[in-house]
Design a protein around this motif. Structure first.
Motif, PDB file in Angstrom:
ATOM      1  N   GLU A 176      -1.828   2.763   4.038  1.00 26.31           N
ATOM      2  CA  GLU A 176      -2.409   1.294   3.520  1.00 26.31           C
ATOM      3  C   GLU A 176      -2.905   1.289   1.935  1.00 26.31           C
ATOM      4  O   GLU A 176      -2.572   0.548   1.227  1.00 26.31           O
ATOM      5  CB  GLU A 176      -3.571   0.634   4.296  1.00 26.31           C
ATOM      6  N   ILE A 179       0.192   1.470  -0.199  1.00 24.72           N
ATOM      7  CA  ILE A 179       0.741   0.090  -0.187  1.00 24.72           C
ATOM      8  C   ILE A 179       0.044  -0.677  -1.158  1.00 24.72           C
ATOM      9  O   ILE A 179       0.731  -1.450  -2.178  1.00 24.72           O
ATOM     10  CB  ILE A 179       0.937  -0.557   1.221  1.00 24.72           C
ATOM     11  N   GLU A 180      -1.403  -0.822  -1.045  1.00 23.00           N
ATOM     12  CA  GLU A 180      -2.226  -1.722  -1.815  1.00 23.00           C
ATOM     13  C   GLU A 180      -1.867  -1.312  -3.387  1.00 23.00           C
ATOM     14  O   GLU A 180      -2.493  -2.225  -4.459  1.00 23.00           O
ATOM     15  CB  GLU A 180      -3.708  -1.761  -1.258  1.00 23.00           C
ATOM     16  N   GLN A 211       2.564  -3.526   9.459  1.00 21.88           N
ATOM     17  CA  GLN A 211       1.251  -4.639   9.227  1.00 21.88           C
ATOM     18  C   GLN A 211       1.843  -5.378   7.867  1.00 21.88           C
ATOM     19  O   GLN A 211       1.276  -6.568   7.565  1.00 21.88           O
ATOM     20  CB  GLN A 211       0.027  -3.986   9.419  1.00 21.88           C
ATOM     21  N   TYR A 212       2.284  -4.558   6.867  1.00 20.76           N
ATOM     22  CA  TYR A 212       2.486  -5.204   5.459  1.00 20.76           C
ATOM     23  C   TYR A 212       3.995  -5.576   5.304  1.00 20.76           C
ATOM     24  O   TYR A 212       4.427  -5.684   4.307  1.00 20.76           O
ATOM     25  CB  TYR A 212       2.330  -3.803   4.624  1.00 20.76           C
TER      26      TYR A 212
END
Length: 344
Positions: A176, A179-180, A211-212
């Motif tokens: 995550e 990704i962020e 999830q993304y």
């Protein structure tokens, strides 16, 4: 004789209508025993999984107050650091520690367990070798009611206490983070396909992509055997794809170190061309250039919890297997910072 009760010489003697002394002599290969009798005794002993319980004999006389610790290797910072914590906690409880390395070999793991049994340790602390898939040598200890605690590397099918981290969640958060910070094509440098904790981290990686709303592509997943040469080869193969990843999750700092070295040799910039995140948070992470983002595990607590669970078994005849799951923390450093990456 119940399922979890160790088989004794008397059990074998009763089943074959022999005296216990005859069975004992047959098991020791004494020449005065008739060959057919010896064969019958040895066959039943094998079928019933009989083993001379040297540990039990010794404990009747006196406590050795010694713990056997079996590790994949002491060359990894993680395992050597956990061992320091284990030794400290054991010493405070009045126990000494005998340490063995498997060098990632299943056969050595089996042999080391037998060696420690012969040395009459009172219990075992084990982290499984890379090559271990057959678990009978561990389950045999449990059947014999010899205390065992597994930590870090464990396997399904071993019903004993263990100390672990939530590998899936930790990998989710690490992915995550990538990704962020703008990564959209993510690769994963995993461990061997049979290693449970590597597969759990891979599951966390997949969940973060899902999830993304990012695609999971098998061609971005590479497995290594932990050797430097193999890791470098896998990393360069990944970066040679038509569309190489712009973010990589590696399963350990050792994998990350070799990966970063290989990429630098090819002129691939970190994090400008590809960001890297890892596991274990070795002290070297801070001194790399760029410094390495890595998942920190509570090493001190892991060692103390492992000893606590083993002592609990040693002090109770009916202890229930317990799982302690420790928290982790992502230590963000330069290797995953967005700097010149475009966040979309």
């Amino acid at each position: 004789m119940t399922k979890n009760t160790p088989v004794t010489i008397k059990d074998i003697a009763h089943a074959l209508n022999l005296s216990a002394s005859t069975v004992s002599r047959a098991l020791r290969g004494m020449p005065e025993i008739h060959p057919e009798t010896r064969q019958a005794v040895l066959q039943l002993a094998q079928e019933w999984d009989y083993q001379p319980n040297q540990l039990a004999k010794n404990l009747v006389k006196s406590r050795t107050r010694t713990i056997g610790v079996i590790l994949p290797t002491l060359s990894y910072y993680f395992f050597s650091s956990v061992l320091n914590s284990i030794e400290e906690a054991a010493m405070q409880a009045g126990y000494s520690v005998v340490v063995c390395q498997t060098n990632e070999s299943y056969l050595r793991e089996v042999a080391q367990i037998q060696n420690l049994l012969n040395s009459q340790v009172e219990g075992f602390i084990i982290s499984l070798a890379r090559d271990t898939q057959d678990l009978d040598h561990i389950n045999r200890l449990i059947r014999k009611q010899i205390p065992v605690v597994i930590f870090d590397r464990y396997a399904e099918g071993i019903e004993t206490s263990k100390v672990i981290v939530d590998n899936k969640l930790a990998a989710f958060k690490a992915t995550e983070h990538l990704i962020e910070n703008g990564c959209r094509r993510l690769g994963c440098l995993a461990g061997p396909p049979n290693l449970l904790i590597s597969n759990q981290r891979l599951e966390g990686f997949k969940e973060a992509l899902q999830q993304y709303d990012l695609p999971f592509k098998e061609r971005y997943i590479f497995h290594s055997d932990f050797t430097q040469e193999n890791i470098m080869m896998q990393a360069l193969s990944m970066m040679s794809l038509p569309e190489p990843p712009d973010g990589i999750l590696t399963m350990s700092d050792r994998i990350a170190f070799s990966t970063m070295y290989a990429l630098k040799q090819r002129g691939i910039r970190i994090p400008e061309d590809v960001a890297v995140v890892s596991f274990n948070n070795e002290p070297t992470c801070v001194y790399l250039s760029p410094s390495l983002t890595s998942v920190n595990q509570s090493i001190q607590e892991m060692g103390s919890q492992v000893v606590r669970l083993l002592l609990k078994q040693l002090e109770s005849e009916h202890s229930v297997p317990e799982t302690v799951t420790l928290s982790t923390q992502l230590m963000v450093r330069e290797s995953s910072m967005p700097s010149k990456k475009k966040v979309s």
